[in-house]
Design a protein around this motif. Sequence first.
Motif, short mmCIF file in Angstrom:
data_model
loop_
_atom_site.label_atom_id
_atom_site.label_comp_id
_atom_site.label_asym_id
_atom_site.label_seq_id
_atom_site.Cartn_x
_atom_site.Cartn_y
_atom_site.Cartn_z
N GLU A 36 -5.41 36.62 34.17
CA GLU A 36 -4.23 36.65 33.43
C GLU A 36 -3.21 35.84 34.03
OE1 GLU A 36 -1.60 40.38 32.93
OE2 GLU A 36 -3.02 40.29 31.19
N ALA A 52 -3.75 32.33 33.19
CA ALA A 52 -3.35 32.10 31.97
C ALA A 52 -2.08 32.10 31.81
CB ALA A 52 -4.04 33.01 31.10
N PHE A 53 -1.02 32.62 32.64
CA PHE A 53 0.38 32.43 32.46
C PHE A 53 0.85 31.39 33.51
CE2 PHE A 53 -0.25 36.45 30.40
CZ PHE A 53 0.70 36.12 29.35
N SER A 54 0.08 30.48 34.24
CA SER A 54 0.60 29.31 34.85
C SER A 54 0.16 28.20 34.39
CB SER A 54 -0.16 29.37 36.48
OG SER A 54 -0.11 30.85 36.90
N ILE A 55 -0.37 28.05 33.01
CA ILE A 55 -0.86 26.93 32.62
C ILE A 55 -0.19 26.61 31.05
CG2 ILE A 55 -3.09 26.76 33.73
CD1 ILE A 55 -4.28 27.89 31.10
N ASP A 56 -0.30 25.34 30.69
CA ASP A 56 0.33 25.21 29.61
C ASP A 56 -0.60 25.26 28.32
OD1 ASP A 56 2.94 24.45 30.60
OD2 ASP A 56 2.54 22.45 30.71
N VAL A 74 -4.59 35.22 26.17
CA VAL A 74 -4.09 33.92 26.50
C VAL A 74 -3.14 33.56 25.29
CG1 VAL A 74 -4.87 31.34 27.04
CG2 VAL A 74 -6.17 33.49 28.00
N PHE A 75 -2.12 33.29 25.75
CA PHE A 75 -1.09 32.56 24.71
C PHE A 75 -0.47 31.16 24.88
CE2 PHE A 75 -0.80 37.56 25.37
CZ PHE A 75 -1.61 37.88 24.11
N VAL A 76 -1.51 30.39 25.05
CA VAL A 76 -1.30 28.99 25.30
C VAL A 76 -2.10 28.38 24.28
CG1 VAL A 76 -0.16 28.93 27.70
CG2 VAL A 76 -2.71 28.75 27.28
N PHE A 109 8.69 29.19 31.95
CA PHE A 109 8.36 30.57 31.12
C PHE A 109 9.12 31.70 31.81
CE2 PHE A 109 4.68 27.68 30.57
CZ PHE A 109 4.87 27.52 29.16
N PRO A 118 9.43 35.59 33.43
CA PRO A 118 8.50 36.24 34.20
C PRO A 118 7.57 37.36 32.92
CG PRO A 118 10.62 36.72 34.94
CD PRO A 118 10.57 35.53 33.96
N LEU A 119 6.31 37.47 33.19
CA LEU A 119 5.48 38.31 32.41
C LEU A 119 6.19 39.92 32.39
CD1 LEU A 119 3.08 38.52 30.52
CD2 LEU A 119 1.59 39.07 32.61
N TYR A 163 4.80 21.04 24.98
CA TYR A 163 6.24 21.74 25.11
C TYR A 163 7.23 21.35 25.13
CZ TYR A 163 2.97 25.57 26.42
OH TYR A 163 2.00 26.63 26.52
N LYS A 213 16.42 32.92 28.02
CA LYS A 213 17.19 32.00 28.73
C LYS A 213 17.55 30.67 28.09
CE LYS A 213 13.94 29.74 31.23
NZ LYS A 213 13.82 28.48 30.41
N PRO A 225 5.24 30.33 18.41
CA PRO A 225 5.63 31.51 19.62
C PRO A 225 4.31 31.98 20.16
CG PRO A 225 6.18 32.18 17.33
CD PRO A 225 5.82 30.87 17.12
N GLU A 226 3.18 32.24 19.23
CA GLU A 226 1.85 32.87 19.94
C GLU A 226 1.31 31.90 20.73
OE1 GLU A 226 2.16 31.34 17.21
OE2 GLU A 226 0.28 30.50 16.49
N LYS A 227 1.75 30.90 20.99
CA LYS A 227 1.21 29.81 21.79
C LYS A 227 1.98 29.50 22.99
CE LYS A 227 -2.77 29.74 19.91
NZ LYS A 227 -3.83 30.06 20.81
N SER A 228 3.30 30.07 23.08
CA SER A 228 4.27 29.82 23.96
C SER A 228 4.40 30.56 25.13
CB SER A 228 5.53 29.34 23.07
OG SER A 228 5.54 28.37 22.38
N GLN A 229 3.45 31.14 25.59
CA GLN A 229 3.44 31.94 26.80
C GLN A 229 4.46 33.11 26.79
OE1 GLN A 229 3.38 31.88 30.63
NE2 GLN A 229 2.37 30.08 30.87
N THR A 230 5.11 33.62 27.70
CA THR A 230 5.88 34.59 27.73
C THR A 230 7.24 34.60 26.68
OG1 THR A 230 6.84 33.80 29.70
CG2 THR A 230 5.35 35.51 29.82
N ASN A 231 7.69 33.19 26.75
CA ASN A 231 8.83 32.86 25.76
C ASN A 231 8.68 33.07 24.42
OD1 ASN A 231 9.91 31.61 28.10
ND2 ASN A 231 9.73 29.61 27.39
N LEU A 242 6.40 35.29 23.33
CA LEU A 242 5.95 36.71 23.22
C LEU A 242 7.41 37.41 22.92
CD1 LEU A 242 3.31 37.17 25.97
CD2 LEU A 242 2.64 37.34 23.37
#
Lengths: 248, 202
Positions: free
Chosen positions: A24, A27-31, A59-61, A238, A240-241, B123, B139, B185-191, B193
């Motif tokens: 996780e 996955a939250f450190s990559i594009d 994974v949401f990228v 991004f 923070p989670l 992005y 933000k 949005p489903e591919k844009s990480q935390t932003n 989500l």
Amino acid sequence: MLSRNFRLQKVGNLDWIENNYNFENIAFSIDELIILNVNRNGRNLIEFSKTIAKLISNVFVPVAVGGGVTSMEYAKTLFMSGADKIIINSILTENPYLVKELVREYGSQSVIASIDYNIDKKEILAYRNNGINPINYNFTDYITYIQKLGVGEVYLNSIQKDGTGQGYSMDIIGPYLNLFKVPVILAGGAGNSKHLIEASHNPGVDAVATANLFNFIGQALPNSRRDMQEEGIHMANFLPLKKVKQPV
Amino acid sequence: MKIVIVNYGMGNIYSIQNALKFLGFASEYSDDPAKISNADKIILPGVGSYRKAMQNIISKDLKNPIKEAVEKKGNPILGICLGMQLLGISSTEDGYTKGLGLFDGIVERFDEKCNLKIPHIGYNEVMPASNSVLFQSIKENPDFYFVHSYRMMSPIENGITTCNYGENFIAAFEQNNVFGTQFHPEKSQTNGLILLKNFLSV
């Protein structure tokens, strides 16, 4: 899952990744995530697609998947497993009609051409079949050729540098980068954030990729990202989670 | 809350559902006209050709249920990428194709004169509309993932979030219960989500 450090080396299956890495966190450190099936002894599509689906459920990228795509059906299975894009190589020359069909069906943005290149007798050549067989094209012509097929992105991998961690082979590929009209992902050789930064400063490079396991240990990926930003490279910011978990 | 993701055979079927699940929401992927017109929230996804997408929507009899849910019942809809474009008036992709007409925007290819690589992939920063619902608690100038060769333009000024790629284009819009994002949005990480969560909280 294979580590490509110092030649292809088997490190473990999916459970191994889950036990040894905080996926996780990765996955939250990559594009973008690239998953390549590099198995040389026959590829089990069903097993592979199950692995993909499991690996990327949180994974949401964008996810690009490749290795052994030889038919529409094969590609469809990968897309159905959650791939946003497929990466193709051998069929670029072995079955260009299939490439055009893939582009027509899924759009050019979903089809990435992988170019594995190496130097042979002082000449740069592209290779297919997992880097085994050279493609009989002048390299410049080959770049023109694959773009005419309609692919939306190019994944450029140095066979020589892949897995070494010694840095990208910019001296070899650099002069060709301006021939690409589609975005270029540079791969093969990155071992630290300096390599990523150097390559990102090249205007012909749109993205940098790393498969080097050292880059996945501990905070290496988030730290590389921070280093790149500090060097003035525009990287997505991004939230923070933990903010996602909070109620609105 | 019944969340329906419209299934009309275009695009990545899992990623949106996975994202909603991550946020703690169950959703259904459906092409059933009754389910769509009764949904509390509709998500219209989509990747691929505009013409083919509209053909699929019409042949599956989904155009009227979507319009009924949105225009008559006032239920919120979120169009994503091609799904956002379909909410507009028309597109010139593969010739002229009429969209669902729920938002006053037209879709055309990026201006080649800008000399940038097409498709626009990756992005990019967006400029959220003032008082935006979708971008609440996100933000300033957040990044989102784009992948498209066509973009939407509109005469409407309120509720428009823009992005620049050689030219300014619509990255997202919100008008009453009609929402759209050109990015994923489903591919844009935390932003992304958080944006999805904001939509579900409308």
